[in-house]
Scaffold this motif. Structure first.
Motif, PDB file in Angstrom:
ATOM      1  N   ASP A  79      19.728  43.236  32.223  1.00  0.00           N
ATOM      2  CA  ASP A  79      20.476  43.354  30.985  1.00  0.00           C
ATOM      3  C   ASP A  79      20.922  44.818  30.896  1.00  0.00           C
ATOM      4  OD1 ASP A  79      21.123  43.813  28.266  1.00  0.00           O
ATOM      5  OD2 ASP A  79      19.926  42.065  27.687  1.00  0.00           O
ATOM      6  N   VAL A  80      22.217  45.063  30.745  1.00  0.00           N
ATOM      7  CA  VAL A  80      22.698  46.451  30.783  1.00  0.00           C
ATOM      8  C   VAL A  80      22.291  47.254  29.541  1.00  0.00           C
ATOM      9  CG1 VAL A  80      24.630  45.888  32.320  1.00  0.00           C
ATOM     10  CG2 VAL A  80      25.007  45.948  29.833  1.00  0.00           C
ATOM     11  N   ASN A 103      31.644  45.877  34.105  1.00  0.00           N
ATOM     12  CA  ASN A 103      32.484  44.841  33.480  1.00  0.00           C
ATOM     13  C   ASN A 103      31.803  44.148  32.310  1.00  0.00           C
ATOM     14  OD1 ASN A 103      34.471  42.369  33.581  1.00  0.00           O
ATOM     15  ND2 ASN A 103      32.422  41.513  33.877  1.00  0.00           N
ATOM     16  N   ARG A 161      22.587  38.711  33.080  1.00  0.00           N
ATOM     17  CA  ARG A 161      21.488  38.006  32.420  1.00  0.00           C
ATOM     18  C   ARG A 161      21.378  36.594  32.963  1.00  0.00           C
ATOM     19  NH1 ARG A 161      23.057  38.971  26.345  1.00  0.00           N
ATOM     20  NH2 ARG A 161      24.923  38.089  27.270  1.00  0.00           N
ATOM     21  N   GLY A 170      27.943  41.605  35.078  1.00  0.00           N
ATOM     22  CA  GLY A 170      28.495  40.445  34.360  1.00  0.00           C
ATOM     23  C   GLY A 170      29.420  39.603  35.211  1.00  0.00           C
ATOM     24  N   SER A 198      37.786  48.358  30.519  1.00  0.00           N
ATOM     25  CA  SER A 198      38.026  48.629  29.104  1.00  0.00           C
ATOM     26  C   SER A 198      38.846  47.476  28.534  1.00  0.00           C
ATOM     27  CB  SER A 198      38.739  49.979  28.978  1.00  0.00           C
ATOM     28  OG  SER A 198      39.100  50.252  27.657  1.00  0.00           O
ATOM     29  N   TYR A 201      34.414  47.021  18.893  1.00  0.00           N
ATOM     30  CA  TYR A 201      34.916  46.765  20.248  1.00  0.00           C
ATOM     31  C   TYR A 201      35.903  47.858  20.672  1.00  0.00           C
ATOM     32  CZ  TYR A 201      36.861  43.919  24.088  1.00  0.00           C
ATOM     33  OH  TYR A 201      37.269  43.443  25.320  1.00  0.00           O
ATOM     34  N   ILE A 232      36.275  37.530  33.962  1.00  0.00           N
ATOM     35  CA  ILE A 232      36.875  38.589  34.790  1.00  0.00           C
ATOM     36  C   ILE A 232      35.878  39.092  35.839  1.00  0.00           C
ATOM     37  CG2 ILE A 232      37.809  40.930  34.693  1.00  0.00           C
ATOM     38  CD1 ILE A 232      38.911  40.219  31.873  1.00  0.00           C
ATOM     39  N   THR A 246      28.860  36.469  36.037  1.00  0.00           N
ATOM     40  CA  THR A 246      28.570  35.039  35.883  1.00  0.00           C
ATOM     41  C   THR A 246      29.804  34.241  35.480  1.00  0.00           C
ATOM     42  OG1 THR A 246      27.863  35.379  33.591  1.00  0.00           O
ATOM     43  CG2 THR A 246      26.131  35.356  35.283  1.00  0.00           C
ATOM     44  N   GLY A 284      44.885  43.318  29.121  1.00  0.00           N
ATOM     45  CA  GLY A 284      45.385  42.786  27.856  1.00  0.00           C
ATOM     46  C   GLY A 284      44.713  41.461  27.582  1.00  0.00           C
ATOM     47  N   THR A 304      39.863  33.772  29.304  1.00  0.00           N
ATOM     48  CA  THR A 304      38.445  33.607  29.658  1.00  0.00           C
ATOM     49  C   THR A 304      37.733  33.020  28.435  1.00  0.00           C
ATOM     50  OG1 THR A 304      37.710  35.736  28.774  1.00  0.00           O
ATOM     51  CG2 THR A 304      38.479  35.731  31.069  1.00  0.00           C
ATOM     52  N   ILE A 325      43.506  38.121  28.678  1.00  0.00           N
ATOM     53  CA  ILE A 325      43.186  37.377  29.897  1.00  0.00           C
ATOM     54  C   ILE A 325      42.490  36.089  29.474  1.00  0.00           C
ATOM     55  CG2 ILE A 325      42.103  37.530  32.168  1.00  0.00           C
ATOM     56  CD1 ILE A 325      43.975  39.948  31.507  1.00  0.00           C
ATOM     57  N   THR A 334      38.271  35.113  25.235  1.00  0.00           N
ATOM     58  CA  THR A 334      39.519  34.998  24.483  1.00  0.00           C
ATOM     59  C   THR A 334      39.745  33.576  23.970  1.00  0.00           C
ATOM     60  OG1 THR A 334      40.624  34.836  26.629  1.00  0.00           O
ATOM     61  CG2 THR A 334      40.728  36.948  25.518  1.00  0.00           C
ATOM     62  N   LYS A 365      35.527  50.501  23.813  1.00  0.00           N
ATOM     63  CA  LYS A 365      36.472  50.498  24.936  1.00  0.00           C
ATOM     64  C   LYS A 365      37.207  51.823  25.055  1.00  0.00           C
ATOM     65  CE  LYS A 365      35.539  46.392  26.461  1.00  0.00           C
ATOM     66  NZ  LYS A 365      34.866  46.259  27.773  1.00  0.00           N
TER      67      LYS A 365
END
Ligand code: NDP
Length: 236
Positions: free
Chosen positions: A50-51, A77, A36, A11, A128, A142, A16, A13, A173, A177, A175, A180, A146
């Motif tokens: 794709d994981v 990640n 992806r 991940g 996590s 989620y 983080i 792309t 915590g 992106t 971040i 968030t 985690k």
């Protein structure tokens, strides 16, 4: 500076993962991502994967090994959220988040461990979240995914610690992106009020900790949960 290594960041792309991949490229490592999408930082080999698909993960690692050599560092990640309150959460939303965040990390660690065992060295870093141990209203799926990563890292540590392989968890915590930015403003304000550092972090602040855990000075750290949360989750 240490010898260049082959590093896989899932991940990369955006967010983080992108910042982590950029850090390793800047340090001179050979970096690939299973993603992806194909919009990756300069110098990163993008391998479609794709994981949630075990065969795609296995094939992706094989392609990376052929191009860049044995994988010595895995940063798991890739992650998603599908928030809703407990009584409204569907089986699909619970399973989808577990499948990417927890089972996806397991699939990648399982495949990466094969080469690491042969090399007799390796670094596994699982991304996590503070939410894994602190909880988060509307995030049962989620938080479970985690928290599960802590068990994964500790089981790997006990299983493979004697073979020069470390496995650690980084628990960011809040971040800034795309993930968030999608949270309601009221929830963002509530987090900000609870963070002792009184600010959100940058993705690069997480990337620096990941790079440390993957580097020579962290060889005796394994099974640890490293918070990067400005003090939000103290007491883990
Ligand atoms: P983003 O949504 O910005 O990026 C997520 C990345 O994961 C993208 O590159 C996405 O790629 C990839 N991804 C999602 N699903 C899959 C899949 N099935 N297979 C392969 N790749 C996939 O998230 P962030 O950068 O914010 O988060 C990165 C990690 O950090 C996540 O694990 C997240 O839970 C964690 N985290 C984030 C925090 C934050 O405040 N932002 C806080 C704590 C933890 P694409 O969609 O292009 O395939």
């Amino acid at each position: 500076m240490s010898e260049p290594r082959t590093v896989v960041v899932t991940g990369a792309t955006r967010g983080i993962g992108r910042a982590i991949a950029e850090r390793f490229v800047a340090a001179g490592d050979r970096v690939a991502t299973l993603s992806r999408g194909s919009d990756v930082p300069d110098g990163v080999l993008a391998v479609p994967g794709d994981v949630t698909d075990s065969a795609a993960v296995d094939d992706g690692f094989t392609a990376i090994e052929q191009e860049l050599g044995p994988v010595e560092v895995l940063v798991a990640n890739a992650g998603i959220t599908r928030d809703s309150l407990l009584m409204r959460m569907s089986d699909e939303d619970f399973d989808a988040v577990l499948d990417v965040n927890l089972v996806g990390a397991f699939r990648c660690a399982r495949r990466a461990s094969k080469g690491m065992i042969r090399l007799r060295r390796g670094r596994i870093v699982l991304i996590s979240s503070v939410v894994g141990l602190y909880g988060g209203a509307g995030q049962v799926n989620y938080a479970a995914s985690k928290a599960g990563l802590v068990g994964v890292a500790r089981a790997i540590t006990r299983e493979l610690g004697g073979r020069g392989i470390t496995a650690n968890v980084v628990a960011p915590g809040f971040i800034r992106t795309a993930m968030t930015d999608a949270l309601p403003q009221a929830q963002q304000d509530a987090y900000l009020a609870a963070i002792p550092a009184a600010r959100f972090a940058t993705a690069d602040e997480v990337a620096g900790v990941v790079q440390f855990l993957a580097g020579p000075d962290a060889g005796y750290i394994s099974g640890a949960v490293i918070p990067v949360d400005g003090g939000l989750g103290m007491g883990h």
